[in-house]
Write a protein that holds these residues in place. Sequence first.
Motif, PDB file in Angstrom:
ATOM      1  N   THR A 128      56.560  12.579 -19.409  1.00 15.77           N
ATOM      2  CA  THR A 128      55.934  13.601 -18.553  1.00 15.77           C
ATOM      3  C   THR A 128      54.826  13.005 -17.693  1.00 15.77           C
ATOM      4  OG1 THR A 128      54.348  14.194 -20.267  1.00 15.77           O
ATOM      5  CG2 THR A 128      56.421  15.432 -20.213  1.00 15.77           C
ATOM      6  N   ALA A 129      54.519  13.699 -16.646  1.00 11.98           N
ATOM      7  CA  ALA A 129      53.414  13.301 -15.758  1.00 11.98           C
ATOM      8  C   ALA A 129      52.824  14.567 -15.148  1.00 11.98           C
ATOM      9  CB  ALA A 129      53.918  12.376 -14.656  1.00 11.98           C
ATOM     10  N   GLN A 130      51.550  14.467 -14.789  1.00 10.95           N
ATOM     11  CA  GLN A 130      50.894  15.606 -14.149  1.00 10.95           C
ATOM     12  C   GLN A 130      50.662  15.289 -12.675  1.00 10.95           C
ATOM     13  OE1 GLN A 130      47.107  16.852 -15.757  1.00 10.95           O
ATOM     14  NE2 GLN A 130      47.385  18.957 -15.036  1.00 10.95           N
ATOM     15  N   LEU A 131      51.108  16.203 -11.807  1.00 10.24           N
ATOM     16  CA  LEU A 131      50.922  16.062 -10.359  1.00 10.24           C
ATOM     17  C   LEU A 131      49.816  17.028  -9.930  1.00 10.24           C
ATOM     18  CD1 LEU A 131      51.831  15.032  -7.542  1.00 10.24           C
ATOM     19  CD2 LEU A 131      53.548  16.842  -7.542  1.00 10.24           C
ATOM     20  N   ILE A 132      48.745  16.478  -9.348  1.00 10.79           N
ATOM     21  CA  ILE A 132      47.588  17.297  -8.937  1.00 10.79           C
ATOM     22  C   ILE A 132      47.352  17.096  -7.449  1.00 10.79           C
ATOM     23  CG2 ILE A 132      45.142  17.793  -9.363  1.00 10.79           C
ATOM     24  CD1 ILE A 132      45.469  16.249 -12.042  1.00 10.79           C
ATOM     25  N   ILE A 133      47.130  18.213  -6.736  1.00 12.11           N
ATOM     26  CA  ILE A 133      46.802  18.148  -5.303  1.00 12.11           C
ATOM     27  C   ILE A 133      45.503  18.923  -5.076  1.00 12.11           C
ATOM     28  CG2 ILE A 133      47.515  18.814  -2.974  1.00 12.11           C
ATOM     29  CD1 ILE A 133      50.368  18.314  -3.781  1.00 12.11           C
ATOM     30  N   ASN A 134      44.529  18.256  -4.476  1.00 16.62           N
ATOM     31  CA  ASN A 134      43.238  18.888  -4.147  1.00 16.62           C
ATOM     32  C   ASN A 134      43.095  18.957  -2.632  1.00 16.62           C
ATOM     33  OD1 ASN A 134      42.890  17.102  -6.740  1.00 16.62           O
ATOM     34  ND2 ASN A 134      41.444  18.782  -6.957  1.00 16.62           N
ATOM     35  N   THR A 135      42.881  20.152  -2.108  1.00 15.36           N
ATOM     36  CA  THR A 135      42.687  20.310  -0.663  1.00 15.36           C
ATOM     37  C   THR A 135      42.118  21.681  -0.371  1.00 15.36           C
ATOM     38  OG1 THR A 135      43.754  20.294   1.500  1.00 15.36           O
ATOM     39  CG2 THR A 135      45.060  21.130  -0.323  1.00 15.36           C
ATOM     40  N   GLU A 136      41.388  21.774   0.762  1.00 15.20           N
ATOM     41  CA  GLU A 136      40.910  23.080   1.223  1.00 15.20           C
ATOM     42  C   GLU A 136      42.076  23.920   1.734  1.00 15.20           C
ATOM     43  OE1 GLU A 136      38.026  22.362   4.217  1.00 15.20           O
ATOM     44  OE2 GLU A 136      36.458  21.751   2.832  1.00 15.20           O
ATOM     45  N   LYS A 137      43.079  23.264   2.278  1.00 12.41           N
ATOM     46  CA  LYS A 137      44.257  23.964   2.816  1.00 12.41           C
ATOM     47  C   LYS A 137      45.211  24.256   1.663  1.00 12.41           C
ATOM     48  CE  LYS A 137      43.168  23.717   7.233  1.00 12.41           C
ATOM     49  NZ  LYS A 137      43.074  24.881   8.110  1.00 12.41           N
ATOM     50  N   THR A 138      44.930  25.323   0.937  1.00 14.53           N
ATOM     51  CA  THR A 138      45.678  25.610  -0.290  1.00 14.53           C
ATOM     52  C   THR A 138      47.154  25.901  -0.012  1.00 14.53           C
ATOM     53  OG1 THR A 138      44.911  27.889  -0.072  1.00 14.53           O
ATOM     54  CG2 THR A 138      43.701  26.471  -1.565  1.00 14.53           C
ATOM     55  N   VAL A 139      47.446  26.490   1.139  1.00 11.83           N
ATOM     56  CA  VAL A 139      48.853  26.802   1.448  1.00 11.83           C
ATOM     57  C   VAL A 139      49.651  25.523   1.625  1.00 11.83           C
ATOM     58  CG1 VAL A 139      50.394  27.897   3.107  1.00 11.83           C
ATOM     59  CG2 VAL A 139      48.238  28.985   2.514  1.00 11.83           C
ATOM     60  N   ILE A 140      49.096  24.576   2.423  1.00 12.95           N
ATOM     61  CA  ILE A 140      49.783  23.303   2.628  1.00 12.95           C
ATOM     62  C   ILE A 140      49.883  22.554   1.297  1.00 12.95           C
ATOM     63  CG2 ILE A 140      49.601  21.050   3.772  1.00 12.95           C
ATOM     64  CD1 ILE A 140      48.403  22.392   6.148  1.00 12.95           C
ATOM     65  N   GLY A 141      48.808  22.652   0.491  1.00 14.64           N
ATOM     66  CA  GLY A 141      48.812  21.970  -0.809  1.00 14.64           C
ATOM     67  C   GLY A 141      49.936  22.471  -1.702  1.00 14.64           C
ATOM     68  N   SER A 142      50.110  23.784  -1.767  1.00 13.79           N
ATOM     69  CA  SER A 142      51.156  24.337  -2.638  1.00 13.79           C
ATOM     70  C   SER A 142      52.547  23.999  -2.120  1.00 13.79           C
ATOM     71  CB  SER A 142      50.981  25.847  -2.773  1.00 13.79           C
ATOM     72  OG  SER A 142      51.042  26.456  -1.499  1.00 13.79           O
ATOM     73  N   VAL A 143      52.735  23.989  -0.788  1.00 16.81           N
ATOM     74  CA  VAL A 143      54.040  23.615  -0.229  1.00 16.81           C
ATOM     75  C   VAL A 143      54.351  22.151  -0.519  1.00 16.81           C
ATOM     76  CG1 VAL A 143      55.369  23.369   1.916  1.00 16.81           C
ATOM     77  CG2 VAL A 143      53.890  25.353   1.601  1.00 16.81           C
ATOM     78  N   LEU A 144      53.342  21.286  -0.354  1.00 15.91           N
ATOM     79  CA  LEU A 144      53.532  19.854  -0.638  1.00 15.91           C
ATOM     80  C   LEU A 144      53.864  19.643  -2.111  1.00 15.91           C
ATOM     81  CD1 LEU A 144      53.439  16.966   0.453  1.00 15.91           C
ATOM     82  CD2 LEU A 144      50.980  16.925  -0.013  1.00 15.91           C
ATOM     83  N   LEU A 145      53.215  20.401  -2.981  1.00 13.55           N
ATOM     84  CA  LEU A 145      53.493  20.301  -4.421  1.00 13.55           C
ATOM     85  C   LEU A 145      54.956  20.642  -4.711  1.00 13.55           C
ATOM     86  CD1 LEU A 145      51.678  19.936  -7.120  1.00 13.55           C
ATOM     87  CD2 LEU A 145      52.018  22.374  -7.375  1.00 13.55           C
ATOM     88  N   ARG A 146      55.443  21.721  -4.049  1.00 11.55           N
ATOM     89  CA  ARG A 146      56.842  22.128  -4.264  1.00 11.55           C
ATOM     90  C   ARG A 146      57.812  21.067  -3.781  1.00 11.55           C
ATOM     91  NH1 ARG A 146      55.366  27.345  -2.437  1.00 11.55           N
ATOM     92  NH2 ARG A 146      56.379  26.978  -0.429  1.00 11.55           N
ATOM     93  N   GLU A 147      57.458  20.351  -2.707  1.00 11.40           N
ATOM     94  CA  GLU A 147      58.361  19.330  -2.174  1.00 11.40           C
ATOM     95  C   GLU A 147      58.327  18.042  -2.991  1.00 11.40           C
ATOM     96  OE1 GLU A 147      58.183  18.642   1.968  1.00 11.40           O
ATOM     97  OE2 GLU A 147      58.407  20.755   2.513  1.00 11.40           O
ATOM     98  N   LEU A 148      57.149  17.705  -3.535  1.00 17.48           N
ATOM     99  CA  LEU A 148      57.026  16.460  -4.312  1.00 17.48           C
ATOM    100  C   LEU A 148      57.656  16.586  -5.698  1.00 17.48           C
ATOM    101  CD1 LEU A 148      53.379  15.302  -3.464  1.00 17.48           C
ATOM    102  CD2 LEU A 148      55.483  14.133  -2.831  1.00 17.48           C
ATOM    103  N   LYS A 149      57.588  17.774  -6.274  1.00 16.19           N
ATOM    104  CA  LYS A 149      58.044  17.947  -7.661  1.00 16.19           C
ATOM    105  C   LYS A 149      59.506  17.543  -7.864  1.00 16.19           C
ATOM    106  CE  LYS A 149      58.123  21.325 -11.436  1.00 16.19           C
ATOM    107  NZ  LYS A 149      57.823  22.710 -11.832  1.00 16.19           N
TER     108      LYS A 149
END
Length: 1039
Positions: free
Chosen positions: A1012-1033
Motif C-alpha cells: 500500500t501507499a498513501q497519495l497526498i495532494i496539498n493545494t489551495e485549488k481544492t477542485v483541481i487537487g481532487s481531480v488530479l487525485l482521481r487521475e493519479l490513483k
Amino acid sequence: MLESNKDSAKLDAMKRIVGMIAKGRNASELFPAVVKNVASKNIEIKKLVYVYLVRYAEEQQDLALLSISTFQRALKDPNQLIRASALRVLSSIRVPIIVPIMMLAIKEASSDLSPYVRKNAAHAIQKLYSLDPEQKEMLIEVIEKLLKDKSTLVAGSVVMAFEEVCPDRIDLIHKNYRKLCNLLVDVEEWGQVVIIHMLTRYARTQFVSPWKEDDGLEDNKKDFYESDDEQKEKTDKRKKPYTMDPDHRLLIRNTKPLLQSRNAAVVMAVAQLYWHISPKSEVGIISKSLVRLLRSNREVQYIVLQNIATMSIQRKGMFEPYLKSFYVRSTDPTMIKTLKLEILTNLANEANISTLLREFQTYVKSQDKQFAAATIQTIGRCATNILDVTDTCLNGLVCLLSNKDEIVVAESVVVIKKLLQMQPAHHGEIIKHMAKLLDSITVPVARASILWLIGENCERVPKIAPDVLRKMAKSFTSEDDLVKLQILNLGAKLYLTNSKQTKLLTQYILNLGKYDQNYDIRDRTRFIRQLIVPNEKSGALSKYAKKIFLAQKPAPLLESPFKDRDHFQLGTLSHTLNTKATGYLELSNWPEVAPDPSVRNVEVIELAKEWTPSGKAKTEKPAKKFYSESEEEEDSSDGSSDSESESGSESGEQDEEGDSSDDSSEDSSSGSGSGSGSESEVENRTAKRNSRTRGKGDSEDGEKENEKSETSDSSSAESSSIENSSSESESISESESKSRKVTKEKEKKAKQDRTPVTKDVSLLDLDDFNTVSTLVARPTPALSPSLIADLEGLNLSTSSSVISVSTPVFVPMKTHVLLHRMSGKGLAAHYFFSRQPCIFGNKMVSVQITLNNTTDRKIENIHIGEKKLPTGMEMHDFNPIESLEPEGSITVSMGIDFCDSTQTASFQLCTKDDCFNVNIQPPVGELLLPVAMSEKDFKKEQGMLTGMNETSTTIILAPQSFTSSVILQKIVNVANVGVVPSGQDNVHRFAAKTVHSGSLMLVTVELKEGSTAQLIINTEKTVIGSVLLRELKPVLSQG
C-alpha cells in the motif's frame, strides 16, 4: 367597557377591538360606541380610536360625519400622530360634501412641521383625487410643494401621489430630479420602488439613448450606398460621439447600491431601470442580484423568472454564468419548473446543449406529467434552434415513443411531427415507426399528428399509408373529432396519389362523414367530395386539388412565449399578464435630441459659496501625496474597493439640494470614465487637474465666481466634481499614510516612476463610483520598492522565493486529434501540450498545433475564426497561414488561459472556403508548471496547506511500481510536476504551480508496509487537487 368612566377600562376595550380587527373579525357594530371616545383626552385611547375609524369610516359614513368637527379640531392637536390620524380618518370618509374640508386639511398638513403629517397629506391627495377628479389643479399645486420637501419620509408618498394624479406633468420633476436621486438610498423600501419606476419613465423622456454608440458601426456600413447629401447629413449628426448626460449617470450610479436591498421589489425595480435606461455594457451587473432573488418564496421566484425569461431572449450572455441556478428542483411547483425550462431553452447554445439535454432526460421521467410534456416541447425547441443536435434530439424523442406513459408519448409525437416538417425526406423510417404506434396511442392530438404526417408523406410510404387508412375507416365512428378531420384529409391525399387502392375506402369514409353529428366534419366532407371526386357540378378548383392538398407546408416556428413581452416595462403587472393592465404607463421612446438639461439646475448659490472653499482647501493640502501614498500603499483590488465605497458614501452625505448639481456632475465624470476606455480622456482630466494645481493661489472670490458658473457650464461642473472626488479619496489616503510614516521617503521616489503608468490604464473595466480613486486601484506590474518591502513582511514572502519554474521532466508527448481529415475536408489537425512557459502570456498554457494537408490541392488562409470561450477564458491565436502545400505539414503555437479549469475551449479552425468547429479540453495535469524547491521548503509549504486544502487516498501499488523511477515516470506522464529531493527512500515528493493563478500543487507518495501507499495532494485549488487525485490513483495502481 367603552361606556366606563375609567380610562383603563376604555383602553382595554379598544385594544380588544383592534385585536378583533387584526384577526379579520367584523367590529362595525361597535362604531357608535367607539366614535363617542374620539374626543377622549387620553392619547393612547385616541390613537386606537383613530385606528378603528380609519378602518370603518368608509362603511359608516353618516356616523363618521357627526364627528367631523372633532376631526377638524384634532388637525390642530400638538401630537403629530393625532394630527396625522385625524387626516387619515377625514380622507377615509368618502362623501363628496366634505371635499372642500378635505382640501383645506391637506393644504394645511402639507405645511406641517412634522414629516409624518406631510407624508399622510400625500396619501390623502390620492384619496381626494379618486373622490373628486375636478380638484386636480389644486392638488397638483400641493404635490409641487411636497416634491420640494427634503425629508426622506415624504419623498416616496408624494411621488406615489404624483403617479396617481398627474403622471404626465414631467415638468414638476425637473427641479427635484437630482434631489430625488440623492435621497433614493435613504427612502423607505416601497417609496424606493415608486421613485425608481417614475425616474425610469423620466429618463426615457429627458436623455438620449445610451445604446446609440452600439449601433453606430452598422449605420456606417449603410452610408456607402446612400447619396452624398444624405451621407453628409448623417455624418454631421454623428460628428459628436455619445457622451452620457451627467444626470443620466447620477441616476444609474445612485440606484446601483439598491441591488443589495433585502426587498425583492426594490431589486426588481433597479433591474428594470438598468434594463431600460443604462448602456448595454453595464446591464450585466443586475444578473447576480436577480439570481439571488431565486432563493425567495415561490411568488417572488415566479415574477423574477418571468423577467429573466424576457431578458434572456435578447441577451443570453447575462445569465449564462448562472446556468445551474435555473436547474429544476423536485420541490419546485409546476409554474416555476415551466419558467426555468423556458430560461434554459433561451440560454441553450452549442457549448452547453449536451449538459442541458442530459438534464432534460431526467425531467422527462418526472411524476409531474405537465412538466414532462413541457420538457419534451423544450427539447423540440432546442432541436430547431441548434441544428447540430437536431438528429440527436429526434432520436431521443423516438426512444420516448416506447415510454409507458401515454402523455409523454403523445407529446413526443406532436414534437416529432414539427421536427420532421423541417427535413421530411431523411426520416421515412421514423414515419413507419410512428404508423405502428397508432394501435396503442389513444390521445387524440397524437393520433391526429401521426395521420397528418402519413398524409403529408404518403408518397414516401406507399405501402403503409393505405393500410393505415383501412384501419382508421374501421374505427372512424368512435374517433375524436380532431382525428376524424385528419382521417378525411388522409383519405383525400391518398385518393389523389394512389386512387387504385384507396378509391373505395375514401368514398366509404366520405359517406360516414356525411352523416356525422359534428357540423365541422359534415362541412369538411362536402368540401372534399366536391374537390376530389370529379362530376358535372365540379368547379374549376377540382383541377388543382392535388396542389391544394399536397402543397409544400412551411415548417412551424417554435418560438418562446416571452418573445414579444419586452414592449411592456419589466416588473409591471402588464408584463406578467402579457396584456395592458388598467393604469399602466407606457415607456416613451428615446428622444432624438436631448431636451435642455439646464431645467434641472437648482439655484442655491449661497449654500454653494459656503461649502465650496472648505472643500477646495481640503483638496489642495494633500494633492502632492495622492499618487504616492494611495497607489503604493493600497496596491491591491481591496484597497480600490475601500476607497470607492468611502468616496461613494461621502458623496451621498452631501447637502441634499445645494450640492445636487455637483453630485450629478461628479457622477457623470466617473460614469463616462467607466463607460469609455479612451486614453485621451484620462490625459484631458489629468491636464485639468494640473491646471487647477497651478492656479492654487487664486482668491476665494474667484472661486465663488467659478462655483456660480458651474451650474450652467457642464465642463466646469465636471472638473469641479473630479476635484471633489479627489479630495475625498486624498483625505482617506492621508489618514492611512499616518500609520506608515516609515516608508514615506521611499514612496516619494517611487511616485515619479509610477505616474506615467496611470496614464495607460484602460477605463473599460473600472467601477463607476470614483474616477480618480479607481485609477489608483488598477496598478500595472511595476512594483515600487516600498511595496516590495511591505510585501516581504507577509507570509507570502517565503513562497515568492520558493516558487521558481524548473524544466519539465522529459516524457513522450501525447498528441490529441483536433480535426480529423474526413471532417476537415482534407485538413487534419493534431495538438499537444508542450509543457513549457507560454511566450504569449504568463497565465496561458502553451499548445502546439500540427496542421497537415492530406489533399492534392493547396489549402489557403488557415486561421482561427469565431471563438466560443467560457467567461474569463482567453486565447492567443496563431498567425494566419497563407497556404499549405499538398501533403505539407506545419506546426504553430497558441496560448490559452484556461483559468485553472478543465473547461473546453471551443473555436473555429477556418480555411479560405470552410470553417470547422473544434475543441481543446486540457487534462488537469497540463494546467501545471513544474517548480524547483528544497525538501525543507516543501514541508513548510505543506504545513500551511492542511485541512480543507489537503486531499489524500490509500492506493494498492503493483510490485514493480515500488521503485522511485517507475513512480516518477507514472506521475509525470499524468501531470507536469517537478521532482523535489527527498531524504527518505519511502517518500516521493513532487511540486508544481497552476499556470493561471500560480497556486502551489504539492504531491506526496508515501510507501507503506505491504503493497500500500498513501497519495497526498496539498493545494489551495481544492477542485483541481481532487481531480488530479482521481487521475493519479488508477495510474499508480496499474501494473
